[in-house]
Design an enzyme around this catalytic site. Structure first.
Site, short mmCIF file in Angstrom:
data_model
loop_
_atom_site.label_atom_id
_atom_site.label_comp_id
_atom_site.label_asym_id
_atom_site.label_seq_id
_atom_site.Cartn_x
_atom_site.Cartn_y
_atom_site.Cartn_z
N GLU A 87 0.83 -1.20 0.00
CA GLU A 87 0.00 0.00 0.00
C GLU A 87 0.87 1.25 0.00
O GLU A 87 1.93 1.27 0.62
CB GLU A 87 -0.91 -0.01 1.25
N GLU B 182 -9.83 5.45 2.96
CA GLU B 182 -10.19 4.65 4.12
C GLU B 182 -10.14 5.53 5.37
O GLU B 182 -9.24 6.37 5.50
CB GLU B 182 -9.21 3.48 4.29
#
Length: 421
Positions: free
Chosen positions: A225, A336
């Protein structure tokens, strides 16, 4: 005689209470020192001896550490590792800015890291944000410092569009993402605008990133990520920071943010993982974005990361992973947040700009020119992009495409609002 007996026993009992009290005080005093010892030991492991130190205007200390002394080489499998100073292959694709540029005057300088104003790290060193005692003490434990919680995991294919609010609150993580699946992927790229979302609670965060995923969404998930985040718990402030993360077991024991464990090998002396990004976008004002490219060098097997046009930052060695040792099975782009509010309430923590996608450019946050890397090492437009959000009245996502931005999407939201109580 009986009175004398009771008197003696009262004295003995009093003495025992005194001894017990001293013992309890001693144990209580010893407890913090044991914890402090663990923290200092961990700090010594993380903070390598610098060649030079630069103080950033935001209070960070950036240590310029010799490239061979970085945390990655604490890993037993990397003791005799020969650093790969450049990738064997770099994806060729739809946009000119994907070529590696070696001339410094060709690099983007419109968006920088704050510490750059006070100096740069010399050649053969890498910049590492120094970990402070308070950083570690904010974590739930020394062992969990720099790690995501096991719950930060979402499979957009199996969760319905309007997820059960009870399940959403139980996991605590909410997303607004675009994704592709159904073939083998060898990397992904996107350009995203950078914001400074407001965070309600110190233990919440807001991030925007690319996920490179392999395996199931069970205990064996592999993930790489990269993106930007605001995380008061991790960094001790509300600054927007560049970050990376990796795991090979669904955020359980392996992996970490940035360089907070052995794993990512950095080769670049200009960009510090976890350091503040400046400037950031403003509502109805200037927009600042960053490009991130992650791809697999199919000759060596390592996963490389590039920031902007010319900064090849380094790589994750392939041995760290199981499924990603071959290829990725899903790519996700988007936002997120953590919602820690109890009893079904929703946080006011913002995702992206804190505005809904329909507000568009200059107001909402975006990902543009989203691409994937195929087996032939070509960057190409993704097919059949899906979208996912747990509660679209809190955070949402809308896709589109045009000749300038290729495939793009706007995403984000304010969190708690009249339609998201």
């Amino acid at each position: 005689m009986a009175a004398a007996y009771f008197s003696r026993n009262r004295l003995r009992l009093g003495f025992l209470f005194v001894v017990l009290g001293v013992c309890l005080l001693s144990c209580a005093a010893r407890q913090p020192s044991t914890q402090k010892l663990k923290v200092h030991k961990h700090l010594k492991r993380l903070n390598k001896k610098p060649v030079k130190t630069i103080q950033s205007p935001d209070g960070d200390f950036i240590d310029c550490v010799h490239i061979t002394q970085q945390p990655a080489f604490d890993h037993p499998f990397l003791k005799d590792h020969k650093i790969q100073m450049r990738p064997n292959y770099h994806p060729e694709g739809l946009y000119d800015d994907n070529k590696v540029k070696t001339e410094s005057n060709e690099r983007e300088y419109s968006i920088k890291q704050l510490w750059h104003v006070n100096g740069m790290c010399p050649e053969d060193t890498i910049p590492i944000r120094r970990t402070k005692e308070d950083d570690v003490l904010r974590a739930s434990s020394v062992k969990r410092y720099g790690k995501k919680k096991h719950t930060s995991i979402v499979d957009p294919r199996i969760i319905p569009k309007s997820a059960d609010p009870d399940l959403v609150n139980e996991s605590g993580h909410q997303h607004a993402i675009a994704y592709v699946e159904g073939e083998k992927f060898y990397g992904a790229k996107a350009t995203m605008n950078v914001w400074e979302p407001k965070i309600q609670q110190p233990n919440e965060f807001s991030l925007s990133q690319i996920w490179i995923l392999g395996g199931s969404f069970g205990e064996d998930l592999n993930s790489i990520e990269a993106g930007w985040q605001v995380s008061p718990d991790l960094y001790g402030d509300n600054n927007t920071r560049l970050f990376t993360y990796w795991t090979s077991d669904a955020y359980q024991a392996t992996g970490c943010y940035n360089l907070l464990c052995s794993g990512f090998i950095q080769i670049n002396n200009n960009i510090a993982m976890g350091a503040s990004i400046s400037p950031v976008s403003a509502y109805r004002n200037s927009q600042y974005d960053i490009s991130i490219l992650v791809w697999k060098d199919q000759k060596e097997g390592n996963w490389w990361m590039q920031f902007g046009n010319g900064y090849v930052l380094g790589y994750w060695p392939s041995f760290l992973f199981s499924y990603l040792a071959d290829s990725a099975s899903m790519i996700e782009w988007g936002g997120e947040v953590v919602n820690s509010e109890p009893d079904g309430q929703h946080t006011t923590t913002q995702m992206g700009s804190g505005r809904f996608p329909e507000e568009g450019f200059g107001k909402a946050s975006y990902f543009r020119n989203i691409q994937v890397v195929d087996k032939e090492n070509n960057l190409k437009a993704p097919k059949e992009i899906g979208t996912f959000t747990e509660q679209s009245n809190c955070y949402d996502v809308q896709t589109g495409s045009n000749s300038d931005w290729g495939h793009y999407f706007y995403y984000g939201g304010p969190g708690k609002n009249p339609n998201c109580p």
